[in-house]
Scaffold this active site. Structure first.
Site, PDB file in Angstrom:
ATOM      1  N   LYS A 194     -19.326 -19.871 -20.866  1.00 22.80           N
ATOM      2  CA  LYS A 194     -20.535 -19.734 -20.030  1.00 22.80           C
ATOM      3  C   LYS A 194     -21.682 -20.553 -20.624  1.00 22.80           C
ATOM      4  CE  LYS A 194     -20.817 -15.185 -20.461  1.00 22.80           C
ATOM      5  NZ  LYS A 194     -19.601 -14.810 -21.196  1.00 22.80           N
TER       6      LYS A 194
ATOM      7  N   ARG B 238     -24.634  -7.872 -16.413  1.00 21.74           N
ATOM      8  CA  ARG B 238     -23.328  -7.508 -16.957  1.00 21.74           C
ATOM      9  C   ARG B 238     -22.913  -6.105 -16.546  1.00 21.74           C
ATOM     10  NH1 ARG B 238     -23.352 -10.967 -21.841  1.00 21.74           N
ATOM     11  NH2 ARG B 238     -21.457 -10.667 -23.000  1.00 21.74           N
TER      12      ARG B 238
ATOM     13  N   ARG C 240     -14.399 -20.139 -32.664  1.00 26.57           N
ATOM     14  CA  ARG C 240     -15.807 -20.516 -32.448  1.00 26.57           C
ATOM     15  C   ARG C 240     -16.582 -20.570 -33.763  1.00 26.57           C
ATOM     16  NH1 ARG C 240     -18.524 -17.706 -27.388  1.00 26.57           N
ATOM     17  NH2 ARG C 240     -18.159 -15.748 -28.478  1.00 26.57           N
TER      18      ARG C 240
ATOM     19  N   ARG D  10     -19.710 -15.999 -35.751  1.00 27.20           N
ATOM     20  CA  ARG D  10     -20.479 -14.844 -35.270  1.00 27.20           C
ATOM     21  C   ARG D  10     -19.825 -13.554 -35.758  1.00 27.20           C
ATOM     22  NH1 ARG D  10     -21.507 -15.473 -28.863  1.00 27.20           N
ATOM     23  NH2 ARG D  10     -20.931 -13.283 -28.941  1.00 27.20           N
TER      24      ARG D  10
ATOM     25  N   ARG E 287     -14.655  -6.371 -26.663  1.00 30.49           N
ATOM     26  CA  ARG E 287     -15.571  -7.015 -25.700  1.00 30.49           C
ATOM     27  C   ARG E 287     -14.842  -7.340 -24.397  1.00 30.49           C
ATOM     28  NH1 ARG E 287     -17.138 -11.449 -29.590  1.00 30.49           N
ATOM     29  NH2 ARG E 287     -17.974 -12.587 -27.817  1.00 30.49           N
TER      30      ARG E 287
HETATM   31  P1  ADP Z   1     -20.000 -12.919 -25.034  1.00 27.79           P
HETATM   32  O1  ADP Z   1     -19.416 -14.010 -25.873  1.00 27.79           O
HETATM   33  O2  ADP Z   1     -19.277 -11.602 -25.212  1.00 27.79           O
HETATM   34  O3  ADP Z   1     -20.186 -13.307 -23.603  1.00 27.79           O
HETATM   35  P2  ADP Z   1     -22.902 -12.837 -25.560  1.00 27.79           P
HETATM   36  O4  ADP Z   1     -23.312 -13.850 -26.559  1.00 27.79           O
HETATM   37  O5  ADP Z   1     -23.258 -13.091 -24.137  1.00 27.79           O
HETATM   38  O6  ADP Z   1     -21.360 -12.585 -25.766  1.00 27.79           O
HETATM   39  O7  ADP Z   1     -23.522 -11.399 -25.950  1.00 27.79           O
HETATM   40  C1  ADP Z   1     -23.382 -10.877 -27.248  1.00 27.79           C
HETATM   41  C2  ADP Z   1     -23.654  -9.389 -27.214  1.00 27.79           C
HETATM   42  O8  ADP Z   1     -25.009  -9.161 -26.781  1.00 27.79           O
HETATM   43  C3  ADP Z   1     -22.805  -8.586 -26.242  1.00 27.79           C
HETATM   44  O9  ADP Z   1     -21.546  -8.215 -26.774  1.00 27.79           O
HETATM   45  C4  ADP Z   1     -23.692  -7.370 -26.004  1.00 27.79           C
HETATM   46  O10 ADP Z   1     -23.658  -6.473 -27.088  1.00 27.79           O
HETATM   47  C5  ADP Z   1     -25.085  -8.003 -25.967  1.00 27.79           C
HETATM   48  N1  ADP Z   1     -25.482  -8.391 -24.594  1.00 27.79           N
HETATM   49  C6  ADP Z   1     -25.698  -9.648 -24.136  1.00 27.79           C
HETATM   50  N2  ADP Z   1     -26.038  -9.650 -22.840  1.00 27.79           N
HETATM   51  C7  ADP Z   1     -26.039  -8.340 -22.460  1.00 27.79           C
HETATM   52  C8  ADP Z   1     -26.300  -7.681 -21.232  1.00 27.79           C
HETATM   53  N3  ADP Z   1     -26.650  -8.344 -20.120  1.00 27.79           N
HETATM   54  N4  ADP Z   1     -26.221  -6.324 -21.211  1.00 27.79           N
HETATM   55  C9  ADP Z   1     -25.897  -5.618 -22.318  1.00 27.79           C
HETATM   56  N5  ADP Z   1     -25.617  -6.183 -23.501  1.00 27.79           N
HETATM   57  C10 ADP Z   1     -25.687  -7.537 -23.586  1.00 27.79           C
END
Ligand code: ADP
Length: 286
Positions: A66, A143, A177, A221, A232
């Site tokens: 994304k 989300r 990553r 990360r 996740r």
């Molecule tokens: P991913 O690689 O899982 O898409 P992100 O970098 O988008 O990870 O998000 C990392 C973490 O930040 C998520 O696992 C969650 O804990 C939190 N997070 C990010 N965006 C949201 C959201 N819209 N609602 C709730 N938690 C979020």
């Protein structure tokens, strides 16, 4: 910018609470046909008929890319890339009171509360508004159905791109990553060669290696461990999968199966978005 101000107001407790409690099931909303999807035209893509920049959302499982594709499109379209995961990580890196609480949630692969994420997003939008930003591509928000309802209540989303990849590949990508602690660049050391299965073609992705100066500064990360990535993915299927249907039923969802790495996928994505001409015109003008 009116819409952004309204979202910014969500950070005020009572309004947010009203939004949260009034979130309703997606079936109760009338079907929506995007004015954008049926007749794509790059003139409209940059500024829609309401004379504003694009307001798009990127959905997809952890590790699907994304951030990579949203940030490339943002460069092309001249809109900010707003990733709620980045906002959470910035908050984590600060010494603020939320930091400890957030780190526990993120490192267990869980979602942070809707209230907190809306508040972080509101702050980011307000800061952007003050700098004169217009339009956005949201990455990682909404989300949950609740977050989607909140967003729907404050602004019009033109298009939602749903990026898709097999789960075994997603896991390999997350484990490969790496981020450079100095320049912040995102790289991937995984060399993916997944065989075809159940009638689906195999998929290959070359590693995305960093330049030599970043090599010694790479870090992983803390939530990119096998156990946390699996959690996740589980959380995505449970909480975020319904968001795809939320937008599908409104005629806003564009499904995109990634055919491979960036060199194969980027031109196909531009084609799916009817932006290939747009990119040519942009590079000719550069
Ligand atoms: P991913 O690689 O899982 O898409 P992100 O970098 O988008 O990870 O998000 C990392 C973490 O930040 C998520 O696992 C969650 O804990 C939190 N997070 C990010 N965006 C949201 C959201 N819209 N609602 C709730 N938690 C979020």
């Amino acid at each position: 910018m009116e819409a952004i101000s309204r979202l910014a107001k969500l950070s005020s407790g009572s309004y947010l609470r009203r939004c949260l409690s009034s979130a309703v099931a997606s079936e109760s909303n009338p079907p929506y046909t995007s004015p954008f999807l049926p007749k794509p035209d790059y003139n409209l893509i940059h500024k829609d008929p309401k004379n504003r920049h694009v307001q798009w959302v990127f959905l997809g499982c952890p590790g699907v890319g994304k951030g990579t594709y949203a940030s490339r499109l943002c460069n092309l379209l001249g809109v900010p890339h707003i990733a709620t995961g980045d906002l959470v990580r910035e908050e984590l890196a600060s010494t603020g009171p939320l930091s400890q609480q957030l780190s526990e949630i993120v490192n267990q692969g869980k979602l942070v509360s809707d209230e907190l994420i809306v508040s972080l997003l509101s702050k980011r939008l307000q800061a952007g508004e003050a700098k004169g930003e217009s339009g956005f591509i949201l990455d990682g928000f909404p989300r949950t159905i609740n977050q989607a309802e909140i967003l729907e209540g404050v602004t019009d989303i033109d298009l939602v791109v749903n990026l898709k990849l097999r789960e075994d590949v997603l896991l390999e990508k997350c484990l490969g990553r790496r981020i450079c602690s100095e320049c912040g660049g995102n790289f991937n050391l995984a060399s993916i060669n997944a065989k075809g299965e159940n009638g689906n073609p195999g998929i290959s992705m070359a590693p995305l290696l960093p330049p030599p100066q970043c090599m010694s500064k790479l870090f992983t990360r803390s939530d990119d461990t096998e156990a946390v990535v699996k959690e996740r993915l589980h959380v995505y299927n449970e909480k975020s999968r319904p968001v795809e249907e939320f937008y599908r039923s409104r005629g806003k969802l564009l499904e995109f199966d990634l055919p491979g790495g960036i060199p194969e996928s980027w031109p196909k994505l531009l084609e799916a978005l009817n932006l290939n001409d747009y990119e040519e015109k942009q590079s000719a003008a550069a």
